[in-house]
Enzyme design. Structure first.
Site, mmCIF file in Angstrom:
data_model
loop_
_atom_site.group_PDB
_atom_site.id
_atom_site.type_symbol
_atom_site.label_atom_id
_atom_site.label_comp_id
_atom_site.label_asym_id
_atom_site.label_seq_id
_atom_site.Cartn_x
_atom_site.Cartn_y
_atom_site.Cartn_z
ATOM 1 N N GLU A 14 0.825 -1.214 0.000
ATOM 2 C CA GLU A 14 0.000 0.000 0.000
ATOM 3 C C GLU A 14 0.857 1.260 0.000
ATOM 4 O O GLU A 14 0.541 2.237 -0.676
ATOM 5 C CB GLU A 14 -0.943 0.019 1.206
ATOM 6 C CG GLU A 14 -1.982 -1.097 1.216
ATOM 7 C CD GLU A 14 -3.036 -0.965 0.115
ATOM 8 O OE1 GLU A 14 -3.032 0.041 -0.616
ATOM 9 O OE2 GLU A 14 -3.856 -1.900 -0.006
ATOM 10 N N ASP A 23 -5.129 -9.995 -8.050
ATOM 11 C CA ASP A 23 -5.434 -9.096 -9.173
ATOM 12 C C ASP A 23 -4.237 -8.409 -9.837
ATOM 13 O O ASP A 23 -3.936 -8.618 -11.016
ATOM 14 C CB ASP A 23 -6.478 -8.040 -8.757
ATOM 15 C CG ASP A 23 -6.164 -7.322 -7.437
ATOM 16 O OD1 ASP A 23 -5.130 -7.606 -6.825
ATOM 17 O OD2 ASP A 23 -6.975 -6.460 -7.022
ATOM 18 N N GLU A 63 -11.862 0.656 -10.422
ATOM 19 C CA GLU A 63 -11.498 -0.274 -11.506
ATOM 20 C C GLU A 63 -12.347 -0.148 -12.773
ATOM 21 O O GLU A 63 -11.815 -0.206 -13.893
ATOM 22 C CB GLU A 63 -11.517 -1.729 -11.000
ATOM 23 C CG GLU A 63 -10.401 -2.072 -10.014
ATOM 24 C CD GLU A 63 -10.637 -1.539 -8.600
ATOM 25 O OE1 GLU A 63 -11.804 -1.175 -8.288
ATOM 26 O OE2 GLU A 63 -9.671 -1.461 -7.816
ATOM 27 N N THR A 90 -0.671 0.617 -10.252
ATOM 28 C CA THR A 90 -1.996 0.097 -9.891
ATOM 29 C C THR A 90 -2.791 1.072 -9.025
ATOM 30 O O THR A 90 -3.944 0.817 -8.688
ATOM 31 C CB THR A 90 -1.893 -1.294 -9.238
ATOM 32 O OG1 THR A 90 -3.188 -1.887 -9.175
ATOM 33 C CG2 THR A 90 -1.266 -1.229 -7.853
ATOM 34 N N ARG A 96 0.807 3.753 -3.267
ATOM 35 C CA ARG A 96 0.185 5.061 -3.020
ATOM 36 C C ARG A 96 1.228 6.144 -2.773
ATOM 37 O O ARG A 96 1.155 7.229 -3.351
ATOM 38 C CB ARG A 96 -0.767 4.986 -1.823
ATOM 39 C CG ARG A 96 -1.875 3.954 -2.023
ATOM 40 C CD ARG A 96 -2.907 4.006 -0.908
ATOM 41 N NE ARG A 96 -3.693 2.767 -0.887
ATOM 42 C CZ ARG A 96 -4.959 2.688 -0.494
ATOM 43 N NH1 ARG A 96 -5.590 3.760 -0.073
ATOM 44 N NH2 ARG A 96 -5.584 1.529 -0.491
HETATM 45 C C1 DMJ Z 1 -6.217 0.541 -4.934
HETATM 46 O O1 DMJ Z 1 -5.426 0.708 -3.822
HETATM 47 C C2 DMJ Z 1 -5.449 -0.112 -6.070
HETATM 48 O O2 DMJ Z 1 -6.127 0.091 -7.266
HETATM 49 C C3 DMJ Z 1 -5.260 -1.585 -5.839
HETATM 50 O O3 DMJ Z 1 -4.629 -2.212 -6.932
HETATM 51 C C4 DMJ Z 1 -6.579 -2.257 -5.601
HETATM 52 N N1 DMJ Z 1 -7.342 -1.627 -4.575
HETATM 53 C C5 DMJ Z 1 -7.475 -0.185 -4.568
HETATM 54 C C6 DMJ Z 1 -8.634 0.354 -5.364
HETATM 55 O O4 DMJ Z 1 -9.718 -0.437 -5.413
#
Ligand code: DMJ
Length: 591
Positions: free
Chosen positions: A222, A355, A491, A580, A226
């Protein structure tokens, strides 16, 4: 994707406007040859010769929106956003949106090679040429996104400034890492939306108040996607070295996570003490988490010239490449930090805990200039695995969906998280991979849209179950009480953005517009901010949860803004790859 989310569901900028970011300092990886011959399904499709498209140097960045003549129209109209949105509401008609400028463009590989030092001479010479391009005016839907962002930001600023997450109902905040998560996640969104004042204010906070020398445990994944991702992309867009310095600091502090017997990183790191550990109840890490930090650490190595970051994450990928326990390229959800082996074998999903493994296979391959064949092999195999084991069609609408496999038993369950897949498939097809990936992307994005459209509030729940057989009075989508929350996730909007960029089909913009309106209707808190909700099936009381996730500003609103734009140079997908968490990082050009 994290346990947490699963459970609760400078002073003046150096040369603003012209500063380039990040001349490459390390060569793009040279390890693989380009021979796809012995694995026929990996051969790239020959792409049609594109019309001539002007390209500046690879490192030409988006200029500070408030200094960019191309974006002048945007900035001068931002302050009128609310009025226009209001007018739009009243008229209830949609003005015409700007024309499509073409999409499927062969990546231009002719830009200058990376060098081992950042040199003055590498500054782009064609800024003027870029300036001469026709400005693409900002449109009303983009203004509505700006208005939504400013509303969300107002709540964060008033009640949660410098803290991780806004609690918009209780007008307070939630602390997770204590690192101003929402502020950092939102930096590049503000840059892209052209919000100068907000950006400058946030920058001051980063310069004066963001301190990583803290006795605090953070989740490696995370904080990488982020914080490290957010700082790196903001550095690239703004060229402001403050963000690179902060990125180096957090990058170094996360490195202890890799000190494990297997070199598969621990999930948690104490960034003040320099210690790392797995979660309390297990020595496993999540597969998606250990394989979705690569774009960021690789870029950090390229920028700093320090190989250690890239070495650590490449090792993880190489190791996972060789592991047994996959099912036609599909990976289990857990991996042990001692043995380095997959655990909890036999369960396969494209949703939570797996994912972004799939997403980062493709994106690392793109980031590295499409040379790292193992990544491509693993990606292509996995998509074949999805087709073989996880694809089904629902009833009555025959929607193609991605289910899950548990010890040989198919489950018609699909997480909203899986809706990253149409966008990723489309990105692969754009980069020359099999054309049937685009077909699958088209089918899946329709399904993801239906996950919104078939629900009472027009907002998707966290998880749906699809009906496999037609039953009177039943829709395709069934929702269990425990799954009917919505966390403002990105998403579907993310995939809509890719689909619109690559096809120009305006239905994708219209779908995104519906979603934005429903977020405004059911999740907007009048005093500032947006909230996740507990019940997407109850329009009269969606049960606000009192939390605005940082990704709503970092991802959801950014992808909305880009979806509604007709400017393919607004984060050009042949120059940038999104991490992501929707933070754009540059694609490395060939040496
Ligand atoms: C985000 O932190 C990122 O997109 C991660 O890959 C999946 N979960 C959240 C958003 O849903």
């Amino acid at each position: 994707l994290t346990n947490k989310l699963l459970d609760d569901q400078r002073t003046e900028q150096e040369t603003p406007g012209l500063k380039l970011a990040n001349p490459a300092v390390l060569p793009a990886p040279q390890k693989a040859d380009a021979n796809h011959g012995d694995y026929p399904e990996l051969s790239l499709q020959k792409q049609p010769k594109p019309p001539h498209v002007h390209r500046g140097p690879s490192n030409l960045q988006i200029k500070a929106p408030w200094r960019d003549t191309r974006l002048k129209t945007r900035h001068s109209t931002i302050r009128a956003a609310e009025e226009l949105v209001q007018a739009d509401k009243e008229e209830k008609t949609e003005k015409s949106i700007i024309s499509w400028r073409g999409a499927v463009i062969e990546p231009d590989q002719s830009t200058e090679p990376p060098s081992s030092k950042i040199r003055e001479s590498e500054k782009p010479s064609s800024v003027e040429a870029e300036d001469q391009k026709e400005p693409v005016p900002i449109n009303e839907r983009q203004l509505a996104v700006i208005e939504a962002f400013r509303h969300a930001w107002r709540g964060y600023k008033d009640f949660a400034w410098g803290h991780d997450e806004l609690k918009p109902l209780s007008k307070s905040y939630n602390e997770w890492f204590g690192l101003g998560l929402t502020l950092i996640d939102a930096l590049d969104t503000m840059w892209i939306l052209g919000l100068k004042e907000e950006f400058e204010e946030a920058r001051k906070w980063v310069a004066n108040d963001l301190v990583f020398d803290k006795n605090v445990d953070v989740n490696l994944f995370e904080s990488t996607i982020r914080i490290l991702g957010g700082l790196l992309s903001t550095y690239h867009l703004s060229g402001d070295s403050l963000f690179l310095e902060k990125a180096k600091d957090i990058g170094n502090r996360l490195m202890p996570a890799f000190k494990t017997p297997s070199k598969i990183p621990y999930s948690d790191v104490n960034i003040g003490r320099g210690t790392a550990h797995p979660p309390r109840w297990t020595s496993d890490s999540t597969v998606a988490e250990v394989t979705s930090i690569q774009l960021e650490f690789r870029e950090l190595s390229r920028l700093t010239g320090d190989e250690k970051f890239q070495k650590a994450v490449d090792e993880v990928m190489k190791h996972v490449h060789t592991l047994s326990g996959k099912n036609d390229g599909l990976v289990p959800m857990f991996i042990n930090t001692n043995s380095g082996q997959f655990t909890h074998l036999g369960v396969y999903t494209l949703g939570a805990r797996a994912d972004s493994y799939y997403e980062y296979l493709l994106k690392q391959w793109i980031q590295g200039g499409k040379k790292e064949n193992e990544l491509l092999e693993d990606y292509m195999r996995a998509i074949e695995g999805v087709k073989k084991h996880l694809l089904q069609r629902s009833a009555p609408k025959k929607l193609t969906f991605v289910g899950e496999l548990a010890h040989g038993h198919f489950s018609a369950k699909m997480d909203h998280l899986v809706c990253f897949l149409p966008g990723t498939l489309a990105l692969g097809a754009h980069n020359g991979l099999a054309a049937d990936h685009m077909k699958l992307a088209e089918a899946l994005i329709e399904t993801c849209y239906q996950m919104y459209a078939q629900v009472e509030t027009g907002l998707s729940p966290e998880i749906v179950h699809f009906n496999l057989h037609a039953q009177k009075g039943h829709k395709d989508v069934e929702i269990k009480p425990a799954d009917r929350h919505n966390l403002l996730r990105p998403e579907t909007v993310e995939s809509l953005f890719y689909m619109y960029r690559f096809t120009g089909d305006k239905k994708y913009q219209d779908w995104g517009w519906e979603i934005l309106q429903n977020f405004n209707k059911y999740t907007r808190v009048p005093t500032g901010g947006y909230t996740s909700i507990n019940n997407v099936q109850n329009p009269s009381n969606p049960e606000p949860r009192d939390k605005m996730e940082s990704f709503f500003l970092g991802e959801t609103l950014k992808y909305m803004f880009l979806l509604f734009s007709d400017d393919i140079d607004l984060i050009n997908l042949d120059k940038y790859v999104f991490n992501t968490e929707a933070h754009p990082l540059p694609i490395w050009m060939p040496a």
